[in-house]
Scaffold this active site. Structure first.
Site, PDB file in Angstrom:
ATOM      1  N   GLN A 125       0.893  -1.167   0.000  1.00  0.00           N
ATOM      2  CA  GLN A 125       0.000   0.000   0.000  1.00  0.00           C
ATOM      3  C   GLN A 125       0.927   1.211   0.000  1.00  0.00           C
ATOM      4  OE1 GLN A 125      -3.244   1.002  -0.248  1.00  0.00           O
ATOM      5  NE2 GLN A 125      -2.374   3.038  -0.008  1.00  0.00           N
ATOM      6  N   CYS A 126       1.087   1.825  -1.169  1.00  0.00           N
ATOM      7  CA  CYS A 126       2.107   2.876  -1.305  1.00  0.00           C
ATOM      8  C   CYS A 126       1.585   4.287  -1.076  1.00  0.00           C
ATOM      9  CB  CYS A 126       2.763   2.803  -2.680  1.00  0.00           C
ATOM     10  SG  CYS A 126       3.869   1.382  -2.821  1.00  0.00           S
ATOM     11  N   GLN A 127       0.320   4.549  -1.343  1.00  0.00           N
ATOM     12  CA  GLN A 127      -0.186   5.909  -1.139  1.00  0.00           C
ATOM     13  C   GLN A 127      -0.210   6.199   0.361  1.00  0.00           C
ATOM     14  OE1 GLN A 127      -4.270   6.764  -2.312  1.00  0.00           O
ATOM     15  NE2 GLN A 127      -3.752   8.871  -2.828  1.00  0.00           N
ATOM     16  N   GLY A 259     -10.883   0.822  -0.199  1.00  0.00           N
ATOM     17  CA  GLY A 259     -10.358   0.430  -1.494  1.00  0.00           C
ATOM     18  C   GLY A 259      -9.159   1.276  -1.836  1.00  0.00           C
ATOM     19  N   MET A 260      -8.374   0.795  -2.798  1.00  0.00           N
ATOM     20  CA  MET A 260      -7.230   1.562  -3.296  1.00  0.00           C
ATOM     21  C   MET A 260      -7.209   1.410  -4.803  1.00  0.00           C
ATOM     22  SD  MET A 260      -4.619   3.503  -2.710  1.00  0.00           S
ATOM     23  CE  MET A 260      -3.704   4.143  -4.133  1.00  0.00           C
ATOM     24  N   GLU A 261      -7.140   2.570  -5.468  1.00  0.00           N
ATOM     25  CA  GLU A 261      -7.367   2.642  -6.914  1.00  0.00           C
ATOM     26  C   GLU A 261      -6.147   2.220  -7.745  1.00  0.00           C
ATOM     27  OE1 GLU A 261      -7.042   5.113  -4.712  1.00  0.00           O
ATOM     28  OE2 GLU A 261      -6.174   6.939  -5.562  1.00  0.00           O
ATOM     29  N   HIS A 285     -16.229   4.142  -6.769  1.00  0.00           N
ATOM     30  CA  HIS A 285     -15.238   5.143  -6.371  1.00  0.00           C
ATOM     31  C   HIS A 285     -13.851   4.794  -6.934  1.00  0.00           C
ATOM     32  CE1 HIS A 285     -13.393   8.127  -3.626  1.00  0.00           C
ATOM     33  NE2 HIS A 285     -12.389   7.270  -3.640  1.00  0.00           N
ATOM     34  N   GLU A 286     -13.400   3.581  -6.675  1.00  0.00           N
ATOM     35  CA  GLU A 286     -12.044   3.220  -7.126  1.00  0.00           C
ATOM     36  C   GLU A 286     -11.959   3.219  -8.646  1.00  0.00           C
ATOM     37  OE1 GLU A 286     -10.181   3.589  -4.795  1.00  0.00           O
ATOM     38  OE2 GLU A 286     -11.522   3.177  -3.119  1.00  0.00           O
ATOM     39  N   HIS A 289     -11.534   6.695 -10.027  1.00  0.00           N
ATOM     40  CA  HIS A 289     -10.154   7.185  -9.951  1.00  0.00           C
ATOM     41  C   HIS A 289      -9.386   6.958 -11.260  1.00  0.00           C
ATOM     42  CE1 HIS A 289      -9.228   8.755  -5.981  1.00  0.00           C
ATOM     43  NE2 HIS A 289      -9.731   7.707  -5.348  1.00  0.00           N
ATOM     44  N   GLU A 308      -9.422  13.104  -4.465  1.00  0.00           N
ATOM     45  CA  GLU A 308     -10.552  12.474  -3.777  1.00  0.00           C
ATOM     46  C   GLU A 308     -11.872  13.221  -3.950  1.00  0.00           C
ATOM     47  OE1 GLU A 308     -10.365   9.524  -2.974  1.00  0.00           O
ATOM     48  OE2 GLU A 308      -8.206   9.186  -2.796  1.00  0.00           O
ATOM     49  N   ASP A 365      -0.486  10.832   6.329  1.00  0.00           N
ATOM     50  CA  ASP A 365      -1.361   9.827   6.949  1.00  0.00           C
ATOM     51  C   ASP A 365      -2.082  10.401   8.173  1.00  0.00           C
ATOM     52  OD1 ASP A 365      -1.066   7.639   5.235  1.00  0.00           O
ATOM     53  OD2 ASP A 365       0.757   6.949   6.240  1.00  0.00           O
ATOM     54  N   TYR A 373     -12.532  14.586   0.612  1.00  0.00           N
ATOM     55  CA  TYR A 373     -13.543  13.817  -0.122  1.00  0.00           C
ATOM     56  C   TYR A 373     -14.849  14.601  -0.206  1.00  0.00           C
ATOM     57  CZ  TYR A 373     -10.689   9.560   0.588  1.00  0.00           C
ATOM     58  OH  TYR A 373      -9.699   8.620   0.585  1.00  0.00           O
ATOM     59  N   MET A 527      -9.808   1.290   8.599  1.00  0.00           N
ATOM     60  CA  MET A 527      -9.734   2.432   9.526  1.00  0.00           C
ATOM     61  C   MET A 527     -11.038   3.210   9.621  1.00  0.00           C
ATOM     62  SD  MET A 527      -5.899   3.815   9.099  1.00  0.00           S
ATOM     63  CE  MET A 527      -5.923   4.089   7.338  1.00  0.00           C
TER      64      MET A 527
HETATM   65  N1  BES Z   1      -6.992   6.445  -2.512  1.00  0.00           N
HETATM   66  C1  BES Z   1      -7.911   6.172  -1.471  1.00  0.00           C
HETATM   67  C2  BES Z   1      -7.299   5.442  -0.309  1.00  0.00           C
HETATM   68  C3  BES Z   1      -6.093   6.128   0.287  1.00  0.00           C
HETATM   69  C4  BES Z   1      -6.063   7.486   0.477  1.00  0.00           C
HETATM   70  C5  BES Z   1      -5.017   5.377   0.680  1.00  0.00           C
HETATM   71  C6  BES Z   1      -4.939   8.092   1.037  1.00  0.00           C
HETATM   72  C7  BES Z   1      -3.902   5.982   1.229  1.00  0.00           C
HETATM   73  C8  BES Z   1      -3.866   7.340   1.406  1.00  0.00           C
HETATM   74  C9  BES Z   1      -9.121   5.390  -1.988  1.00  0.00           C
HETATM   75  O1  BES Z   1      -9.511   5.731  -3.284  1.00  0.00           O
HETATM   76  C10 BES Z   1     -10.282   5.756  -1.122  1.00  0.00           C
HETATM   77  O2  BES Z   1     -10.654   6.885  -1.165  1.00  0.00           O
HETATM   78  N2  BES Z   1     -10.845   4.799  -0.373  1.00  0.00           N
HETATM   79  C11 BES Z   1     -12.019   5.031   0.409  1.00  0.00           C
HETATM   80  C12 BES Z   1     -13.199   4.470  -0.334  1.00  0.00           C
HETATM   81  C13 BES Z   1     -14.486   5.193  -0.167  1.00  0.00           C
HETATM   82  C14 BES Z   1     -14.405   6.673  -0.365  1.00  0.00           C
HETATM   83  C15 BES Z   1     -15.529   4.597  -1.079  1.00  0.00           C
HETATM   84  C16 BES Z   1     -11.867   4.346   1.759  1.00  0.00           C
HETATM   85  O3  BES Z   1     -10.856   3.668   1.961  1.00  0.00           O
HETATM   86  O4  BES Z   1     -12.713   4.480   2.603  1.00  0.00           O
HETATM   87 ZN    ZN Z   2     -10.416   7.637  -3.376  1.00  0.00          ZN
END
Ligand code: BES
Ligand code: ZN
Length: 575
Positions: A125-127, A259-261, A285-286, A289, A308, A365, A373, A527
């Site tokens: 998980q790099c982001q 999720g992660m896109e 959502h993903e 992206h 986001e 983080d 969002y 989380m």
């Molecule tokens: N890119 C994000 C997850 C993310 C953000 C990982 C910042 C690390 C750092 C992903 O697209 C996301 O927004 N996930 C949401 C999904 C939801 C909005 C449907 C989540 O994890 O809740």
């Molecule tokens: Zn997102």
């Protein structure tokens, strides 16, 4: 000069155009060992500063193998260690031999008992800034890279999936094989992603499949059965899908996000397997992206809302196209509720409630919340409503066309908006969203017949309506018991519903709440659920929260552990 507050990459130095990776995945040592080659856009000389975190650097050479001077600086708390290489004249790139640490922040190594199929599992998980713990590179989204070849040597009974195009498997030894990939589209380093496990696929359409550990594959195929329909809706709205395939990989429960896109291969939490497709908006959502975030990318964490906010907006447009305006408005109402929780949480740090942030010296983080969002969504909706939908949709297409495969700042967006639709930003009060804390009074409010029906006592007709109803419910024990017997809330598979209900039970001081909370906290590492449930639980009984955390901790990702530990510390400081 540095390009990004969270990277050592320097504008004056050569920029990476593509990388090659060759890594051996060692489950017993929990390390990756191997090599990365960086190829530059233009040959360069002088210094090259790379990002690293917890890496062991064994050798740095030119592409043809001549050894190069290099120096690994002491680790900084957020950025990691700068690796400074001295390039000879007209170097086309560098090659680095290295190994990762067992505690690499981008990786989670799982024991067989922590997965559905009882086999070891590894995922990345790099982001936002963890790619540097996987490989030395320029870890900023300003610099986009292709992957010429990525080769993973893994135990042959497991398989690697990468967010890239598969080039097949080569045998390596009796017990190991090499999975090979390439990524022809240029991506920011935070989209590098792979997983290794006992994974199997179900085809959903000629360009979509779902991957999961065997015991989950059929459930996943049902849950994500509408992926192709969503992809078509996305293409109708935003233009061609540029990434060839769209596959989904179901992660182990410790996956810290919904999720992660990752391009071509969305990673999703198994908690979306509600059995009724009610959490499919995570896929919308993903997938969205693919246009907003992966095609047009934030230049740094300060512009995260461009990723986001646009994606929530795009996700709800897809939802509206497939399931109607009422459904999209329900999601918007639920998002408005999440936004309020985040605004309350960040009340002591109002600067983090702006859309455009200044995160120099702040760990992204730690700044993470629903604000980019949902406040971002409301700004884009405001712009849409002020311009009118046909005009706004033409703008969106032009925006995606203009900045495709680029990384941009909020200013780039605002300038382009001004050239295309002069005066619109001012009429919509856009800068109040962008640079002021909190939510402006002129923010749009979700509205629909179903929302009105629900707020005047109407019965919910689907899980999303039930969620909206719960989010508006006061924590009254008698009322909650009645809702539970009517809707079976404490036995729902959907953690979206169950965790919202548990929060209410905790606030109402109901005795059964603690066990219900414990079940949620042991079931998932996402989380989105851990933070509020631990916060509410610790408010009620810090010792119980701590005890449950000790029990559950082994099933959490280190990012989630950091979040929960901060919550527990805060709550004990407040008493
Ligand atoms: N890119 C994000 C997850 C993310 C953000 C990982 C910042 C690390 C750092 C992903 O697209 C996301 O927004 N996930 C949401 C999904 C939801 C909005 C449907 C989540 O994890 O809740
Ligand atoms: Zn997102």
């Amino acid at each position: 000069m540095r390009l990004d507050p969270h990277s050592y990459a320097d504008v004056g130095q050569p920029r990476t155009r593509s990388i090659d990776l060759a890594l051996r995945v060692d489950f017993s040592r929990r390390t990756l060992e191997g090599e990365i080659a960086l190829h530059f856009h233009q040959p360069g000389d002088g210094k090259l500063d790379l990002d690293t975190r917890d890496l062991r650097i064994d050798a740095v050479t030119s592409l043809d193998g001549a050894s190069l001077r290099h120096e690994l600086a002491p680790a900084q708390p957020i950025l990691g260690s700068r690796l400074r290489v001295t390039l000879p004249g007209r170097a086309a790139g560098v090659r680095i031999q290295y190994g990762t640490s067992p505690t690499a922040s981008a990786l989670q190594w799982l024991e067989p008992a922590q997965t559905a199929g009882g086999q070891p599992f590894l995922f990345s998980q790099c982001q936002p800034i963890h790619a540097r713990s996987l490989a030395p590179l320029q870890d900023t989204p300003r610099i986009r890279i292709t992957v010429g070849s990525a080769r993973f040597t893994v135990p042959s009974r497991l398989r690697t999936l990468m967010a890239a195009a598969s080039k097949g498997r080569e045998p390596s030894s009796d017990t190991e094989a090499v999975d090979v990939f390439e990524m022809p589209q240029p991506i920011p380093p935070y989209l590098l992603a792979f997983a290794v496990g006992d994974l199997t696929a179900r085809e959903l359409s000629p360009r979509c499949a779902v991957w999961a550990e065997r015991p989950l594959a059929d459930a996943a195929a049902y849950e994500f059965g509408e992926a192709e329909k969503m992809l078509r809706a996305g293409e109708d709205l935003f233009g061609p899908y540029e990434w060839d395939r769209y596959d989904v990989l179901v992660m182990p429960p410790s996956f810290p996000y919904g999720g992660m896109e990752n391009p071509r291969l969305t990673f999703v939490t198994p908690s979306v397997l509600a059995g009724d497709r009610s959490l499919a908006s995570v896929i919308a959502h993903e997938l969205a992206h693919a246009w907003t975030g992966n095609l047009v990318t934030n230049a740094s964490a300060n512009d995260f809302w461009l990723n986001e906010g646009f994606t929530v907006y795009a996700e709800r447009r897809i939802t509206e196209a497939l399931y109607g305006r009422d459904m999209a408005e329900l999601h918007a109402a639920s998002g408005r509720h999440d936004l309020q929780m985040a605004l309350d949480r960040f009340a002591p740090r109002p600067e983090l409630t702006r859309l455009r942030t200044d995160l120099e010296g702040v760990d992204p983080d730690e700044a993470y919340s629903s604000i980019p969002y949902e406040k971002g969504y409301l700004l884009l909706r405001k712009l849409e409503e002020t311009a009118g939908r046909p005009v706004w949709d033409r703008f969106l297409r032009a925006y995606l066309g203009k900045f495709r495969f680029q990384s941009i700042t909020t200013d780039d967006f605002l300038q382009f908006l001004e050239t295309q639709l002069p005066g619109l930003a001012a009429r919509a009060g856009a800068l109040e969203f962008i640079d002021r804390p909190g939510l402006p009074d002129h923010a749009p409010e979700p509205q629909s017949a179903r929302l009105e029906a629900l707020s005047s006592g109407g019965e919910p007709r689907n899980p999303t309506e039930l969620l909206v109803l719960l989010q508006a419910t006061a924590p009254d024990a008698a009322k909650l018991r009645e809702l539970d017997s009517r809707w079976d809330l404490s036995r729902r598979k959907s953690l979206e519903l169950r965790h919202t209900f548990v929060l209410l039970q905790l606030r109402a001081g109901m005795p059964e709440a603690v066990d219900a909370a414990r079940r949620v906290l042991l079931e998932t590492g996402r989380m989105r659920y851990l933070r509020p449930v631990y916060t509410e639980l610790a408010r009620r009984d810090a010792a119980v929260a701590r005890r449950i955390y000790d029990e559950a901790r082994g099933g959490y990702h280190h990012i989630a552990r950091t979040v929960v530990e901060a919550v527990l510390k805060e709550q004990s400081a407040e008493r």
